[in-house]
Enzyme design. Structure first.
Site, PDB file in Angstrom:
ATOM      1  N   LYS B  87       0.848  -1.188   0.000  1.00 31.35           N
ATOM      2  CA  LYS B  87       0.000   0.000   0.000  1.00 31.35           C
ATOM      3  C   LYS B  87       0.884   1.239   0.000  1.00 31.35           C
ATOM      4  O   LYS B  87       1.897   1.292   0.695  1.00 31.35           O
ATOM      5  CB  LYS B  87      -0.911  -0.016   1.234  1.00 31.35           C
ATOM      6  CG  LYS B  87      -2.010   1.049   1.231  1.00 31.35           C
ATOM      7  CD  LYS B  87      -2.888   0.918   2.488  1.00 31.35           C
ATOM      8  CE  LYS B  87      -4.001   1.955   2.526  1.00 31.35           C
ATOM      9  NZ  LYS B  87      -4.815   1.834   3.772  1.00 31.35           N
ATOM     10  N   SER B 162      -9.750   2.313   2.980  1.00 26.37           N
ATOM     11  CA  SER B 162      -8.853   3.017   2.081  1.00 26.37           C
ATOM     12  C   SER B 162      -7.957   2.087   1.259  1.00 26.37           C
ATOM     13  O   SER B 162      -7.452   2.487   0.211  1.00 26.37           O
ATOM     14  CB  SER B 162      -7.953   3.965   2.881  1.00 26.37           C
ATOM     15  OG  SER B 162      -7.127   3.222   3.770  1.00 26.37           O
ATOM     16  N   SER B 186      -9.706  -0.179   7.092  1.00 22.18           N
ATOM     17  CA  SER B 186      -9.147  -0.047   5.739  1.00 22.18           C
ATOM     18  C   SER B 186      -8.494  -1.302   5.179  1.00 22.18           C
ATOM     19  O   SER B 186      -8.181  -1.354   3.994  1.00 22.18           O
ATOM     20  CB  SER B 186      -8.134   1.103   5.706  1.00 22.18           C
ATOM     21  OG  SER B 186      -8.818   2.328   5.868  1.00 22.18           O
TER      22      SER B 186
END
Ligand SMILES: [Mg+2]
Ligand SMILES: [Zn+2]
Lengths: 502, 517, 99
Positions: B87, B162, B186
């Site tokens: 990420k 997210s 997330s």
């Protein structure tokens, strides 16, 4: 308004905030080095630059120093305390918040006894003032901006700034006093004496090099006036970064006069930060403390609470050195100094230096003369603190030993000191190099005396006739002949001897 | 190599075995996944768009190095040579790290996050950085400044957020493993809506050093995979104490892969499972509830004692979270000011001050959701409001922790649906922040309490044929329980389905031919 | 009766150093008001006797020895800087001083 008049009319109240940089080898929250004067932006890592993702970890040595400072200031050490974020935007603060302590300082509720010397002009007695300490807390220093363009290179009128983050994250202890009341006309002296005492105390703890001229000890002076000791506190001004003992005293005097003038003219004091100008001895208005200033403190989530083990705190208490006041009393007795003599030594910031010089084998009286006399004079001329003078206590002791051995007279000794200060080496080396030693060759000396007598028959007759004081002329002539490198007492003996003999 | 395309269908454990057996090389595996990415990932305009940055050369070089080490007979970690996506919220030395924000566009960190260092040390091959909502603020990945990620189950729908990029990359078979971060769900919510597995470890179980902070007391990096075992294997690589993170837990890393294998073999006899009354029922999509109830029934069949437990204070968790998170974020994001790195915007006119440049830079560099949270947090922390908002929220946090403590006095793990709905349409909630926030209701409590949580797929909702996730929660430091229970349930479901759920993900249109690197 | 006013939002935007247009302020004020309306219930949910939790786990006394760790070179430190001048970060003129 003149200071004297101001303190007749008003009662000054001071609050002193002192920031001390700890002499740890790494920063408060990261392993970046803390070398003073290094190339810009070389003492940094992701933490001190506030890079995304970086996290703080507390320096154990800084915590230990904070606790020892708290104990030396007779504070209570928190059983548990936290760090907090002080949020405000400023380019020299990499995260745009300062990691500090807010409602939970590591140390609080202490005091420090300050011995205020008798005033120079003799109008005030020496006395002891107890400064109440509100708190001592841990925080981090900011980077340093230099301002380019504009008249003075100062912030005002600058076109842009250059930021060096080497200083960002250096461990700071902020020591905050409670309002200092009741000092009256002695307020400036009390302020100076407090900062001086604090400096000695911190030096004794060996937690900081407390070089005010290098900014490792910085003082903010809060000052307000009120009509009488009974009246409520007035509006205060905060004069930032007053960075010498002398300036602390001057800044307080100036603010008392400035505020008194305002108030007696029916004006009001604005709550603001002011800047101290060493050169002019004035303060000028800085930022007004507007209510927009909202630091939004909250507990620092990246650091965990600190709960010092009481047993450890007691161990640290045992490491505290003798308190400055007690130490001064002890040394005064050991050295047999009068109160006045000790005051001169303390005021010159020479206590440690004299102690070290005596330890190096120099008689106390002589050590005092050197440090408060010739060396102080030269340091003043250079505009440096005595402690920063290039001559060492060891060298001063050596110099005095040469005098006591009769190798140097006072004049030659001062010349030798000059050489040492000029970096020509140890006193011994300077004496060699400059050929300064007193001439002790009896033959050469006797010859010079005889020559002088022969050159001044009239004088010799006067002496024989009992006018011994006339010998001075002959002694002078001989000293001149020997270019001063002779022992005047011995010359006198010889003159009388040879005149009698002749 | 022939069949290289198949390699992307393999899970990480199978790839690792094949690498150990010398059946394939890491370079082959890495190239296969790079080709797949090139074929289906597309860009902001179309395709999955799970990646913001693909580092093909660096990945192939790392893969070659692992192959060389293996050839030398060097001691290698269990996942050595397996490709992974990270990420874009974790710093990667020599690889851009943007957090999905314009304000960090093009920033190349001079240091690796501890997690990334651990991945590299274990021989994992970092192929690139995955897409995310800007600074991890969002539940849809639509708040990425570089365009949304699309859900491989339906490219018209959100992949969650997210960490939508990390989840979608798994569901699209672009990589077998990814790293995510979870501040309020997330990792878990994207896993739920993409039919993948994601774990938020115990707070402090995985280092946060180099994890770009949103809300420091809630953030936690974690593993994402297509199977429970893969996720456990990755979790073991990432876990452990880090002296660079003051909030890192000391002590040993629990045996997680072992727990997963044990769960997959044996049943759940004697395991006490609590269904959280406050996290389900009302407000949850019918298809979500149906799949969840079936899964709970399976747990009972497998021998678990299932009871309902109540955590009454969880109803305050969402509001408390939406005060604590923005408060910490408003301070954590203050550093983005155009002075030291990243975007700098200089407004017109002369005599421009640093203050003006900061305000202009932040105005241009931050997206709307980020600004919203910064202002909200600034408000909650400001004098006069602190006690009522931030202060009260911190107290709710205590109550939530007490509720969980009480619940774990009765049961070993808690379960709930991971999210109240399946993946909704892109744009559907863009103008209604509250509606989006509500989607985090089931995941947020774990972050407030610091406990570990997992989401694993339990089927497709009747009404829309989209994945549904089940959340398992365990006490602090008991992450192993997630893997044991998760693997047991996964085994039963795969048996029932006759194969992994992801076999039913529609074949993606190839947007570009896999030219590779 | 709204929880937060437009001027308040404008003040907060200044505090947070974010320029906002009038339209943005209007929009933001509306959205924040709705959010605050939804979250303000926390105040009613707790009582004074409940302690606040700022850290999810009860860790204490985490420190590091005062030992230098490898950091960054000046080159690395300045690599991403918008403007550099003789080894320093060049920034626009600064108003007011604080320390
Ligand atoms: Mg201060
Ligand atoms: Zn301070």
């Amino acid at each position: 308004m003149p200071f004297e008049e101001a303190v007749e009319r008003f009662d000054p109240v001071m609050g002193l905030e002192v920031h001390v940089e700890l002499s740890t080898v790494t920063k408060m929250f990261s392993g970046a080095p803390t070398e003073f004067g290094a190339e810009p932006n070389t003492q940094v890592d992701p933490v001190s630059l506030g890079l995304p993702g970086a996290l703080p970890v507390l320096n154990a040595k800084a915590l230990e120093s904070a606790i020892r400072i708290g104990l030396a200031l007779n504070c209570t050490i928190a059983t548990e305390c936290r760090f907090a974020r002080k949020n405000y935007f400023y380019p020299d603060m990499p995260k745009n918040f300062q990691t500090s302590q807010y409602d939970e300082p590591i140390a609080f509720d202490g005091w420090l006894d300050v011995e205020v010397p008798a005033s120079e002009d003799g109008t005030g007695e020496a006395f002891t003032y107890r400064v109440q300490i509100e708190r001592a807390h841990m925080e981090e220093d900011t980077g340093k901006s230099s301002h380019v363009g504009g008249a003075t290179g100062r912030i005002h009128g600058a076109e842009y700034s250059l930021v060096d983050y080497n200083r960002a994250g250096i461990p700071l202890i902020e020591i905050v006093t409670r309002p200092l009341t009741g000092a009256g006309r002695r307020a400036p002296e009390v302020a100076k004496a407090y900062v001086a005492t604090l400096r000695d105390l911190l030096r004794g703890l060996d937690v900081s090099d407390v070089r005010m001229e290098q900014g490792s000890m910085r003082c903010d002076v809060n000052l307000s006036l009120r009509d009488s000791p009974e009246a409520p506190l007035g509006t205060r001004s905060e004069t930032k970064n007053v960075n010498s003992l002398r300036s602390v005293e001057r800044a307080v005097r100036y603010e008392v006069g400035r505020q008194a003038a305002l108030l007696s003219a029916g004006g009001r004091v604005v709550q603001e930060t002011r800047h101290w100008h060493e050169d002019t001895g004035l303060t000028t208005s800085g930022r007004e403390k507007s209510d927009a200033e909202d630091y939004r403190y909250f507990p620092e989530p990246d650091l965990v609470p600190i709960a010092p083990d009481p047993a450890w705190v007691e161990e640290l208490r045992a490491t505290l050195p003798e308190p400055p006041a007690a130490r001064r009393r002890r040394l005064q007795a050991e050295w047999g100094f009068s109160d006045l003599e000790l005051r001169d030594v303390v005021n010159a910031g020479a206590l440690d230096l004299v102690e070290a010089t005596v330890a190096a084998g120099c008689p106390a009286a002589a050590a005092r003369k050197w440090w408060t006399g010739e060396i102080a004079r030269r340091a003043n001329a250079e505009g440096i603190e005595l402690a920063s003078s290039p001559v060492t206590p060891q060298q001063v002791a050596e110099l005095q030993a040469l005098v006591d051995a009769g190798t140097l007279n006072d004049r030659l000794a001062r010349t030798a000191l000059e050489g040492v200060l000029a970096g020509e080496g140890s006193p011994q080396q300077v004496v060699q190099a400059r050929g300064l030693a007193v001439v002790s060759d009896e033959g050469a000396l006797t010859a010079a005396v005889d020559a002088a007598i022969a050159a001044n028959p009239g004088v010799a007759d006067k002496i024989r006739a009992g006018k011994v004081q006339a010998a001075g002329a002959l002694i002078g002539a001989v000293m001149k002949e020997m270019r001063g490198q002779a022992d005047a007492a011995r010359v006198r003996e010889l003159v009388l001897e040879r005149v009698a003999a002749g | 190599m022939s069949g290289a395309g198949d390699l992307t269908r393999w899970d990480a454990a199978r790839i690792a075995d094949a690498l150990r057996a010398g059946v394939v090389s890491s370079v082959e595996v890495t190239q296969a996944h790079l080709d797949r990415i090139a074929a289906v990932d597309g860009d902001a305009g179309g395709g999955v768009h799970a990646f913001l940055h693909v580092a093909a050369e660096q990945a192939l070089a790392a893969a070659a190095a692992v192959d060389a080490d293996r050839a030398r007979g060097a001691e290698l970690g269990p996942l050595a040579g397996v490709p992974i996506g990270v990420k874009d919220v974790l710093t990667t030395r020599g690889m851009p790290t943007t957090c999905g924000s314009r304000i960090l566009e093009g920033w190349v960190p001079p240091y690796d996050a501890t997690v990334v260092r651990q991945l590299r040390a274990a021989g994992l091959v970092v192929v690139g950085k995955t897409n995310m909502d800007e600074f991890a603020m969002g539940s849809t990945t639509e708040h990425s400044a570089f365009g949304p990620t699309r859900n491989p189950w339906d490219l018209e729908r959100i992949p969650g957020g997210s960490g939508g990029g990390s989840a979608a990359a798994l569901a699209a078979f672009e990589v077998p493993l990814t790293v995510g971060s979870d501040t309020g769900g997330s990792i878990r919510q994207p896993a739920a809506v993409t039919g993948t597995v994601g774990v938020k470890p115990t707070y402090g179980g995985v280092s946060r050093y180099g994890l770009v902070a949103m809300a420091s007391s809630l953030d936690q990096a974690g593993p994402c995979g297509r199977t429970v075992l893969d996720t456990a294997l990755l979790h073991e690589v990432m876990a452990g104490h880090d002296p660079y993170d003051s909030t890192s837990l000391p002590g040993e890393v629990p045996a997680l892969a072992a727990a997963a294998r044990e769960g997959a073999r044996g049943g759940l006899a004697g395991v006490r499972v609590g269904v959280v009354r406050e996290l389900g029922g009302e407000g949850y999509q019918a298809g979500v509830r149906a799949r969840f109830d079936e899964a709970v029934a399976l747990l009972t069949e497998a021998g678990a004692d299932v009871v309902e437990v109540s955590c009454p204070n969880l109803v305050h968790a969402l509001p408390a979270y939406y005060l604590i998170m923005p408060s910490e974020a408003s301070s954590n994001l203050a550093k983005y000011d155009g002075m030291r790195y990243g975007l700098r915007v200089v407004p017109g006119g002369d005599g421009v001050t640093a203050e003006q440049v900061m305000a202009a830079t932040r105005a241009a560099g931050f997206g709307e959701e980020v600004k919203r949270r910064i202002i909200l947090g600034t408000y909650a922390l400001s004098a006069g409001y602190y006690d009522a908002y931030y202060g009260s929220a911190q107290k709710v946090r205590t109550l939530v922790q007490r509720d969980f403590a009480a619940a774990f006095g009765q049961v070993d793990v808690l379960v709930s649906p991971t999210a109240p709905t399946t993946a909704y349409r892109l744009g559907e909630k863009l103008d209604d922040p509250l509606a989006m926030y509500a989607g985090d209701v089931a995941t947020i409590p774990a972050n407030l309490a610091g406990i570990p949580g997992m989401s694993l797929p339990v089927g497709l909702a009747e009404e829309d044929g989209l994945p549904v996730g089940l959340q398992v929660l365990a006490p602090v430091r008991e992450d192993a329980r997630l893997y044991r229970v998760g693997a047991a349930l996964e085994a039963l479901l795969v048996q029932r389905w006759g194969g992994p759920l992801l076999e039913r993900v529609p074949e993606l249109a190839v947007t570009r031919t896999g030219a590779g690197a | 009766m709204s929880v937060i006013s437009r001027p308040e939002v404008a003040h907060l935007a200044r505090l947070a150093r974010i320029d906002m247009t009038d339209d943005e302020l209007d929009r933001m004020a509306g959205q924040l008001d709705a959010v605050l309306e939804a979250v303000k219930q926390v105040a009613a949910a707790v009582t004074d006797d409940v302690p606040a939790t700022s850290h999810p786990l009860p860790l204490r006394n985490v420190t590091r020895p005062d030992v230098v760790r490898p950091g960054l070179t000046a080159e690395e430190a300045l690599a991403a800087a918008p403007e550099v001048e003789d080894g320093r970060f060049r920034v626009p003129m600064i108003l007011g001083e604080d320390a």
